[in-house]
Design an enzyme around this catalytic site. Sequence first.
Site, PDB file in Angstrom:
ATOM      1  N   ARG A   3      36.597  49.165  30.368  1.00 31.80           N
ATOM      2  CA  ARG A   3      37.380  48.033  30.875  1.00 31.80           C
ATOM      3  C   ARG A   3      37.180  47.820  32.365  1.00 31.80           C
ATOM      4  NH1 ARG A   3      42.347  47.364  33.257  1.00 31.80           N
ATOM      5  NH2 ARG A   3      43.021  49.526  32.986  1.00 31.80           N
ATOM      6  N   GLY A  11      56.179  45.502  26.911  1.00 30.30           N
ATOM      7  CA  GLY A  11      55.339  45.341  28.097  1.00 30.30           C
ATOM      8  C   GLY A  11      54.971  43.880  28.286  1.00 30.30           C
ATOM      9  N   HIS A  59      43.794  56.920  30.870  1.00 28.64           N
ATOM     10  CA  HIS A  59      44.358  55.704  31.455  1.00 28.64           C
ATOM     11  C   HIS A  59      44.522  54.560  30.458  1.00 28.64           C
ATOM     12  CE1 HIS A  59      45.396  52.897  34.583  1.00 28.64           C
ATOM     13  NE2 HIS A  59      44.319  52.145  34.385  1.00 28.64           N
ATOM     14  N   SER A  85      43.693  44.439  32.296  1.00 27.49           N
ATOM     15  CA  SER A  85      44.618  44.797  31.214  1.00 27.49           C
ATOM     16  C   SER A  85      45.854  43.907  31.218  1.00 27.49           C
ATOM     17  CB  SER A  85      45.029  46.265  31.315  1.00 27.49           C
ATOM     18  OG  SER A  85      45.630  46.543  32.560  1.00 27.49           O
ATOM     19  N   ASP A 112      51.832  54.308  18.667  1.00 30.18           N
ATOM     20  CA  ASP A 112      52.621  53.904  17.497  1.00 30.18           C
ATOM     21  C   ASP A 112      52.026  52.717  16.757  1.00 30.18           C
ATOM     22  OD1 ASP A 112      54.467  55.890  18.078  1.00 30.18           O
ATOM     23  OD2 ASP A 112      55.704  54.571  19.307  1.00 30.18           O
ATOM     24  N   GLU A 164      47.305  46.743  24.851  1.00 28.88           N
ATOM     25  CA  GLU A 164      46.471  47.924  24.655  1.00 28.88           C
ATOM     26  C   GLU A 164      46.403  48.352  23.197  1.00 28.88           C
ATOM     27  OE1 GLU A 164      45.788  52.295  26.781  1.00 28.88           O
ATOM     28  OE2 GLU A 164      47.392  50.961  27.464  1.00 28.88           O
ATOM     29  N   GLU A 193      38.403  45.122  43.615  1.00 25.26           N
ATOM     30  CA  GLU A 193      38.425  46.448  43.010  1.00 25.26           C
ATOM     31  C   GLU A 193      37.055  46.762  42.427  1.00 25.26           C
ATOM     32  OE1 GLU A 193      41.696  46.901  40.339  1.00 25.26           O
ATOM     33  OE2 GLU A 193      43.172  46.253  41.818  1.00 25.26           O
ATOM     34  N   ARG A 198      34.558  52.547  36.436  1.00 24.01           N
ATOM     35  CA  ARG A 198      35.485  53.677  36.366  1.00 24.01           C
ATOM     36  C   ARG A 198      34.898  54.908  35.694  1.00 24.01           C
ATOM     37  NH1 ARG A 198      41.202  50.678  34.807  1.00 24.01           N
ATOM     38  NH2 ARG A 198      41.779  50.137  36.942  1.00 24.01           N
ATOM     39  N   HIS A 255      41.090  57.164  34.336  1.00 23.35           N
ATOM     40  CA  HIS A 255      41.126  56.656  35.707  1.00 23.35           C
ATOM     41  C   HIS A 255      40.685  57.764  36.647  1.00 23.35           C
ATOM     42  CE1 HIS A 255      42.380  54.700  39.386  1.00 23.35           C
ATOM     43  NE2 HIS A 255      42.622  53.605  38.696  1.00 23.35           N
TER      44      HIS A 255
END
Length: 523
Positions: free
Chosen positions: A388, A14, A353, A393, A232, A377, A139, A298, A253
């Site tokens: 958060r 990522g 989320h 993120s 993992d 993450e 947001e 959130r 979320h």
Amino acid sequence: MSEHTTDVLVIGSGIAGCAAALAATGQGADVTIATKATRPEGASSWWAQGGIAVSKDDPEQFKRDIVKASDGTADPEAVDVLVEHANDAVREVLLETLSVEFDRVESRTTDDERAEPVSSADGTGDSSVGKRNLDFGQEAAHSDERILHVDASTGKAIHVPFLNYLEDHDNAEIREDTAALELLSREGRVYGAMVESDGEVEPLFADATILATGGIGELYPNSTNPKGMTGDGIGMAALAGAAVTDMEYVQFHPTVCTEADEQFLVSEAVRGEGALLRNGEGERFMPDYHTDAELAPRDVVARAVTTERDRTGEVRLDVSPLDFAGEFPDLAELCEDNGIDYREGVPVAPAEHFLCGGVVVDDRGRASLEGLYAVGETARTGVHGANRLASTSLLEGLVWGLRAGEDAAGSRRDGEIRTIDPPELLERDPDLPERFAREKFRRLRRVMDKHVGLERTPEDLERAQGVLRRLKGEVDAYARTRTSRSLYELRHATVTALLIARAASENRESLGTHYLVNEASAD
């Protein structure tokens, strides 16, 4: 058994893993990226919709927003690192190196407040990109318009050029469809990992190992994460003895369209542009729950949506106050592809989320074991605390990824990479672990959904721990004599789930995403 060596091993592909690899190769290190993904969609970053926040010219206000959203629990020093490096990281990597085409404001001058520059860290505006007329969105829980975005597909727009850039780099090797099974560790030091690809298991030795495996979506029946997010990195790190904390803080979320054939997240940016939440009776309800209404934190919105769904049967996101198809064409197309008439409102419900906790790291991404780093993450940097702030993120993954990659490359030794004797992983009846893993994963998800979800009770958390401890015992017994990717994913998921349930049980105070329903019995 063959073996492979590299200066820096990055596990995960990522934005955090890519940033770490970029920084490490920039320091002359040879980097191997081992990723379970076989295409970009396999990484969580690819699915990120809303965008990436920057400081613009008011870092202090950005810091206040992060701390406020965290319920006052964010680590101030970590927040300083994130905010003070935000503008430079975005400008230098995403804009200048990768040429990410963020949305721009047309027919506006650079004096317009939504086309302000992304200035340098010292706030002088030297290196600004104001002339680019970047369109900054707003947001939930942000007090300013500071979110850079690409429609509602920002993660994809960043992730694809990142992977393309690294694939063309001489010092970087990307090994797709390669799963890390366990860390190679001895006496407080990590030497790499055992990896599996196409049924073959081998040790991959490294001077530094960076965990960037993403989230925990597979632990819950409904999640915004892609498939394969089984915790993992956290599971491997915990089993190797690395410090892990804040695991109770699992963010849900509030607006996920779970009625679609393939559920999808409806970006917070849609509410930022004026969309309203309405219950089954057509009533707008968020002003009754928080002064910021739809733009409340959130955790507040998610619990309100759950309450109204239980009371009235459904909640829909009313997008009529905005030009939904014009401003969010990707989301409009998703609705149409799934038979959702967004003109009637998009049916939404909360879904898992983001995990705010994880492997404990410092400001360079260094974990408690020598030679081990964690970013994205997988890591607990302290930035998010108990909750958060939206669109931080990708930024956290970028900033800590760059810092960890640079540090990892700088700490590599001269000469040969040190190795240790790898464990002997046995394989018997390979089909049996697959069937076992599928069955036990269903059990794990049921437990997490019922007892360790959006709202919790001390009694439920105790029940969850009992089930998860028994499940871990069964998985450990299998793993002693059998090796398969699915079995080790289940092992990591079970360890991570148990850590979440245990941390939630030990924390008797409702904070942010950790919400105890009957706190009287918890005291």
